[in-house]
Scaffold this motif. Structure first.
Motif, mmCIF file in Angstrom:
data_model
loop_
_atom_site.group_PDB
_atom_site.id
_atom_site.type_symbol
_atom_site.label_atom_id
_atom_site.label_comp_id
_atom_site.label_asym_id
_atom_site.label_seq_id
_atom_site.Cartn_x
_atom_site.Cartn_y
_atom_site.Cartn_z
ATOM 1 N N PHE A 152 0.857 -1.192 0.000
ATOM 2 C CA PHE A 152 0.000 0.000 0.000
ATOM 3 C C PHE A 152 0.884 1.230 0.000
ATOM 4 O O PHE A 152 2.006 1.197 0.512
ATOM 5 N N ASP A 154 0.836 5.862 -0.231
ATOM 6 C CA ASP A 154 0.046 7.088 -0.255
ATOM 7 C C ASP A 154 0.728 8.144 -1.121
ATOM 8 O O ASP A 154 1.809 7.914 -1.668
ATOM 9 N N LYS A 156 2.064 10.826 -0.201
ATOM 10 C CA LYS A 156 3.205 11.478 0.444
ATOM 11 C C LYS A 156 4.502 10.712 0.187
ATOM 12 O O LYS A 156 5.584 11.244 0.358
ATOM 13 N N GLY A 157 4.367 9.426 -0.189
ATOM 14 C CA GLY A 157 5.558 8.609 -0.427
ATOM 15 C C GLY A 157 5.740 7.505 0.604
ATOM 16 O O GLY A 157 6.757 6.825 0.616
ATOM 17 N N ASN A 158 4.759 7.329 1.489
ATOM 18 C CA ASN A 158 4.810 6.228 2.458
ATOM 19 C C ASN A 158 4.325 4.939 1.802
ATOM 20 O O ASN A 158 3.319 4.945 1.084
ATOM 21 N N THR A 159 5.041 3.860 2.064
ATOM 22 C CA THR A 159 4.702 2.560 1.474
ATOM 23 C C THR A 159 4.822 1.481 2.541
ATOM 24 O O THR A 159 5.631 1.596 3.452
ATOM 25 N N GLY A 160 4.013 0.445 2.419
ATOM 26 C CA GLY A 160 4.131 -0.706 3.311
ATOM 27 C C GLY A 160 3.841 -1.985 2.556
ATOM 28 O O GLY A 160 3.143 -1.962 1.538
ATOM 29 N N MET A 181 -3.364 7.208 6.941
ATOM 30 C CA MET A 181 -2.659 7.845 5.841
ATOM 31 C C MET A 181 -3.551 8.815 5.060
ATOM 32 O O MET A 181 -3.144 9.328 4.031
#
Lengths: 365, 365
Positions: A152, A154, A156-160, A181
């Protein structure tokens, strides 16, 4: 058979997907914008399920979150591609095909954008034959395909990347991350072989969307009834004709939940209950149809599909119902997507008013 | 210098860590159990920061969540090792060293268990020199070390790896996942080179824990004052001596938040405010000490450290304070861990009662 999709197909496809999306999946206009941007003047290869090699690596790409939020956060192409990239790295294998998890506004066109941006073929199929609000609610779950590893990301550039013990846990953890997020993330998961895709996906979904969308447009041009045109292709029936008189809607725990009341001319009244998608239709106290069958709201004259977040006071609408893929009526499937799961105290009822029981349908007095 | 830790060192280490943990980090008894189990009759190599090769791959291993929950969920060794394994796979490199993110009950002994189970050396250092409730609150954050990729896993077998734009986003997403997964997960992250570890960690933390724990035990045996023995090693001072008369505590959004009132003999009263750790000590309206300096509660006679979740009505306690690592008093650090961050409307005050300002401490009238 291989066909191609160009920017010219997008309007029809998005409209048809919004019909099959049963009110969910987000604003088809937003999804269409993104797909047209990704296609540009080029074309995207769409392949039949039968033409996907057995050892293909197929991924779903979708937007997860409240459609009410998706409307305000058009993702960029980079954002759409990011979870596929992250998952490819995690899997250590080259992704060969993209598929739609569901049909419905944004989630029919996001995969087009992703496939075009990644120069990968898109499969003419989807995981539901409709839209549902939670990510484990796809037919591959019933065939034992795991949602995880699921990526996943977002804007903003956050990934998991999640690896969970079952698909409900993927949903639970991805959902709270999604809410934190900003109530809308891009996801990719349900990695499948071509063999698994053939067993578990709904065939021809994209062609069906285009056919429905084009039939509605053609009927308008021919001054015939667009709703009837859609009903013929859906194999469905009309439940109600009336005016929207009340809409209650709240975005809670990442979903758009609520109910709408539609009043008919003869003093009758239809209530729709929804959680992203329309899930129960009740007329003067009688349940007419429930999830998993499809309940759709179209604009009375134009046949234009109306999403749950697009419902407004005063709209003249026609409510129609159509059969879901038969696999949704198994006992296991009903436990996952039947009215009881969503908290509605009513048995599952098919689009024609009969009860849906495991493997059988019985007429109701 | 290389030393070893055996099961016999664990009691002293866990006690000293519970002192430096300023009330947080979970029940030291639980952490000690796990470390002894991992060590068995063997020994663990503990290396000085100066002996870590420049190109080492150092990882923090810790438990994240509410200490009130940790007490009831003793992790298995497999669970402790899982996030390190997941992160090693993600990084595609062999992990060479384990380090403690903080000192404090469980989070000083979990890394011992992880290092022993993985046959990796543990570094005689930690990321704080105390305990703090949120994962970005470590000195490496101030040196630009990224918390992500960060792996988290639960006892059910669910795992995730996050890659975020900053360490606060790692905290935000991991925290909601942690809460959804049952308020307690194992995490591993803050991958560092040996060079980065030398710049950003607090040296000698484990030796310090053992020294403090052993000094308290020795004083008891010698019938001298264990609290004084701890104070000498901490370089701190006693703030208050009294009886716990009120404890308010709630586990909300994954933290144990609350306040405790301690009444002295001469009609005076001390209030402690905590969020996992003790953060503000106020005597009859005057703030005596605040985060980032260390505020600790020890049992009056035995000098046994009392965690925030161990505070009970009627306990005779002595509240002591000691200086934090000086790097915690920079303006940037105070923005991250000062009283204002936690919602307390008071300036940061050092353990000796002076104001903490960026780079300077001034006496207060």
């Amino acid at each position: 058979m291989t066909r191609t999709i160009t920017a010219e197909d997008i309007d029809g496809l998005a409209r048809g997907a919004a019909v099959l999306g049963t009110g969910g999946g987000g604003d088809p206009y937003i999804g269409a914008l993104l797909a047209r941007q990704a296609l540009g003047s080029g074309e995207l290869t769409v392949v039949d399920l039968d033409d996907v090699p057995d050892d293909a690596l197929v991924l779903f790409v979708a937007m997860m979150g409240a459609p009410t939020v998706m409307v305000e956060k058009l993702p960029s192409l980079a954002e759409v591609v990011e979870p596929v990239r992250a998952l490819g790295v995690h899997l250590g294998r080259a992704v060969t095909h993209i598929a739609c998890a569901e049909v419905g506004g944004v989630n029919s066109t996001i995969p087009i954008a992703a496939a075009a941006a990644l120069s990968l073929p898109l499969i003419d199929a989807d995981g539901m034959g409709r839209a549902f609000p939670e990510l484990q609610m796809v037919l591959p779950t019933l065939s034992g395909v795991t949602a995880s590893p699921l990526a996943f990301s977002d804007e903003k550039g956050n990934t998991g990347v999640l690896q969970t013990v079952d698909n409900s846990w993927t949903e639970r953890i991805a959902r709270v991350a999604c809410v934190e997020m900003g109530c809308s993330v891009m996801i990719s998961g349900f990695s499948m072989s071509g063999t698994q895709a053939r067993t578990s996906l709904v065939r021809g979904s994209l062609s069906r969307c285009i056919a429905i969308g084009q039939a509605i447009a053609a009927a308008r041009e021919d001054k015939t009834d667009p709703v009837d045109a859609a009903l013929i292709l859906l194999g469905g029936r009309e439940l109600f004709d009336g005016k929207v008189v009340d809409v209650q809607r709240a975005t809670t725990t990442g979903f758009a939940r609520g109910r709408a009341r539609i009043d008919g001319d003869a003093g009758t009244s239809l209530t729709l209950q929804f959680q992203n998608e329309h899930l129960v239709a009740e007329k003067d106290g009688d349940v007419l149809a429930t999830t998993p069958d499809l309940i759709m709201v179209l604009e009375g004259d134009s046949g234009e599909p109306i999403t749950t977040e697009g419902l407004r006071y005063g709209q003249r609408v026609r409510v129609i119902a159509a059969p879901a893929d038969e696999r949704w009526h198994s006992a296991e499937a009903l436990a996952m997507v039947g009215p009881g799961y969503f908290g509605y105290d009513t048995p599952a009822r098919r689009f024609d008013g009969t009860l849906s029981t495991a493997g059988a349908s019985e007429p109701v007095a």
